[in-house]
Design a protein around this motif. Sequence first.
Motif, PDB file in Angstrom:
ATOM      1  N   ARG A 245      52.588  54.919  32.105  1.00 31.00           N
ATOM      2  CA  ARG A 245      52.289  54.432  30.750  1.00 31.00           C
ATOM      3  C   ARG A 245      50.874  53.898  30.731  1.00 31.00           C
ATOM      4  O   ARG A 245      50.497  53.084  31.576  1.00 31.00           O
ATOM      5  CB  ARG A 245      53.243  53.305  30.376  1.00 31.00           C
ATOM      6  N   ILE A 246      50.091  54.357  29.779  1.00 31.02           N
ATOM      7  CA  ILE A 246      48.720  53.886  29.616  1.00 31.02           C
ATOM      8  C   ILE A 246      48.770  52.598  28.805  1.00 31.02           C
ATOM      9  O   ILE A 246      49.308  52.575  27.708  1.00 31.02           O
ATOM     10  CB  ILE A 246      47.843  54.941  28.901  1.00 31.02           C
ATOM     11  N   THR A 247      48.212  51.527  29.366  1.00 31.39           N
ATOM     12  CA  THR A 247      48.200  50.233  28.687  1.00 31.39           C
ATOM     13  C   THR A 247      46.793  49.657  28.745  1.00 31.39           C
ATOM     14  O   THR A 247      45.887  50.241  29.344  1.00 31.39           O
ATOM     15  CB  THR A 247      49.165  49.249  29.368  1.00 31.39           C
ATOM     16  N   SER A 248      46.646  48.490  28.176  1.00 30.24           N
ATOM     17  CA  SER A 248      45.328  47.843  28.200  1.00 30.24           C
ATOM     18  C   SER A 248      44.896  47.502  29.623  1.00 30.24           C
ATOM     19  O   SER A 248      43.711  47.376  29.909  1.00 30.24           O
ATOM     20  CB  SER A 248      45.331  46.588  27.329  1.00 30.24           C
ATOM     21  N   THR A 249      45.845  47.385  30.554  1.00 31.64           N
ATOM     22  CA  THR A 249      45.473  47.089  31.937  1.00 31.64           C
ATOM     23  C   THR A 249      44.856  48.302  32.622  1.00 31.64           C
ATOM     24  O   THR A 249      44.256  48.172  33.675  1.00 31.64           O
ATOM     25  CB  THR A 249      46.687  46.614  32.763  1.00 31.64           C
ATOM     26  N   THR A 250      45.012  49.479  32.011  1.00 35.83           N
ATOM     27  CA  THR A 250      44.403  50.683  32.576  1.00 35.83           C
ATOM     28  C   THR A 250      43.095  51.007  31.866  1.00 35.83           C
ATOM     29  O   THR A 250      42.585  52.111  31.970  1.00 35.83           O
ATOM     30  CB  THR A 250      45.361  51.889  32.488  1.00 35.83           C
ATOM     31  N   ALA A 251      42.553  50.033  31.137  1.00 39.13           N
ATOM     32  CA  ALA A 251      41.329  50.265  30.372  1.00 39.13           C
ATOM     33  C   ALA A 251      40.102  50.363  31.273  1.00 39.13           C
ATOM     34  O   ALA A 251      39.154  51.063  30.956  1.00 39.13           O
ATOM     35  CB  ALA A 251      41.127  49.173  29.331  1.00 39.13           C
ATOM     36  N   LYS A 252      40.115  49.691  32.411  1.00 39.24           N
ATOM     37  CA  LYS A 252      38.949  49.769  33.298  1.00 39.24           C
ATOM     38  C   LYS A 252      39.007  51.071  34.089  1.00 39.24           C
ATOM     39  O   LYS A 252      40.089  51.589  34.377  1.00 39.24           O
ATOM     40  CB  LYS A 252      38.905  48.570  34.240  1.00 39.24           C
ATOM     41  N   PRO A 253      37.856  51.641  34.409  1.00 40.33           N
ATOM     42  CA  PRO A 253      37.855  52.873  35.208  1.00 40.33           C
ATOM     43  C   PRO A 253      38.552  52.665  36.550  1.00 40.33           C
ATOM     44  O   PRO A 253      38.422  51.599  37.162  1.00 40.33           O
ATOM     45  CB  PRO A 253      36.369  53.180  35.399  1.00 40.33           C
TER      46      PRO A 253
ATOM     47  N   GLN B 130      40.333  55.840  30.835  1.00 40.56           N
ATOM     48  CA  GLN B 130      41.622  55.802  30.162  1.00 40.56           C
ATOM     49  C   GLN B 130      41.971  57.177  29.577  1.00 40.56           C
ATOM     50  O   GLN B 130      43.131  57.598  29.632  1.00 40.56           O
ATOM     51  CB  GLN B 130      41.607  54.730  29.081  1.00 40.56           C
ATOM     52  N   SER B 131      40.983  57.876  29.037  1.00 40.71           N
ATOM     53  CA  SER B 131      41.253  59.209  28.472  1.00 40.71           C
ATOM     54  C   SER B 131      41.682  60.195  29.566  1.00 40.71           C
ATOM     55  O   SER B 131      42.536  61.056  29.331  1.00 40.71           O
ATOM     56  CB  SER B 131      40.029  59.738  27.729  1.00 40.71           C
ATOM     57  N   ASP B 132      41.105  60.062  30.770  1.00 42.67           N
ATOM     58  CA  ASP B 132      41.526  60.913  31.896  1.00 42.67           C
ATOM     59  C   ASP B 132      42.987  60.624  32.253  1.00 42.67           C
ATOM     60  O   ASP B 132      43.765  61.540  32.514  1.00 42.67           O
ATOM     61  CB  ASP B 132      40.664  60.656  33.143  1.00 42.67           C
ATOM     62  N   LEU B 133      43.336  59.336  32.272  1.00 46.27           N
ATOM     63  CA  LEU B 133      44.698  58.939  32.627  1.00 46.27           C
ATOM     64  C   LEU B 133      45.707  59.432  31.590  1.00 46.27           C
ATOM     65  O   LEU B 133      46.797  59.884  31.943  1.00 46.27           O
ATOM     66  CB  LEU B 133      44.784  57.423  32.779  1.00 46.27           C
ATOM     67  N   ALA B 134      45.328  59.360  30.319  1.00 43.33           N
ATOM     68  CA  ALA B 134      46.215  59.850  29.262  1.00 43.33           C
ATOM     69  C   ALA B 134      46.432  61.363  29.409  1.00 43.33           C
ATOM     70  O   ALA B 134      47.561  61.857  29.265  1.00 43.33           O
ATOM     71  CB  ALA B 134      45.647  59.516  27.888  1.00 43.33           C
ATOM     72  N   TRP B 135      45.372  62.099  29.704  1.00 45.52           N
ATOM     73  CA  TRP B 135      45.487  63.547  29.891  1.00 45.52           C
ATOM     74  C   TRP B 135      46.335  63.856  31.123  1.00 45.52           C
ATOM     75  O   TRP B 135      47.194  64.732  31.097  1.00 45.52           O
ATOM     76  CB  TRP B 135      44.095  64.165  29.984  1.00 45.52           C
ATOM     77  N   LEU B 136      46.123  63.107  32.204  1.00 47.74           N
ATOM     78  CA  LEU B 136      46.930  63.308  33.409  1.00 47.74           C
ATOM     79  C   LEU B 136      48.407  63.026  33.122  1.00 47.74           C
ATOM     80  O   LEU B 136      49.281  63.745  33.613  1.00 47.74           O
ATOM     81  CB  LEU B 136      46.433  62.422  34.556  1.00 47.74           C
ATOM     82  N   ALA B 137      48.688  62.004  32.332  1.00 48.49           N
ATOM     83  CA  ALA B 137      50.079  61.689  31.986  1.00 48.49           C
ATOM     84  C   ALA B 137      50.711  62.856  31.228  1.00 48.49           C
ATOM     85  O   ALA B 137      51.866  63.224  31.472  1.00 48.49           O
ATOM     86  CB  ALA B 137      50.145  60.403  31.166  1.00 48.49           C
TER      87      ALA B 137
END
Length: 138
Positions: A5-13, A54-61
């Motif tokens: 789950r992408i959250t505000s804690t995953t906002a930093k690279p 964060q955009s990379d993480l969302a795409w990976l999810a």
Amino acid sequence: MSIPRITSTTAKPLTIAETSAFTGLSPTTLRYYERIGLIDRVDRAPDGHRRYQQSDLAWLAFLLRLRTTAMPIQEMLRFARLRRCGDATVRDRLELLRTHERRVRDEQAAVMRNLAAISDKITHYEGLLEDQDDDPAG
């Protein structure tokens, strides 16, 4: 595999190790996905190390959802290429996802039929055991 789950804690690279821990994908797989074009080139820190946004993480999810539902990697690559082309490919992406959804639903129905057969067999064996337990000669 759990989808992150992408959250505000995953906002930093995130580093590749952090991204690996976050997604469950190995660093080797992350590098492979980048090399074949499944994910866009990842930003680099001044030291040259990858930094996943964060955009990379969302795409990976999302890719993990496709992978978890058994989309072949060639179709995932096609979807990634279409995505890079922007809004002109929305219709093609929609069709690709609809086709995949139909396949997943068909597979899900087959799994449910097989699960029902397994449940029936369990019920049958439970009945046999009850009969054995009720039989004083048993």
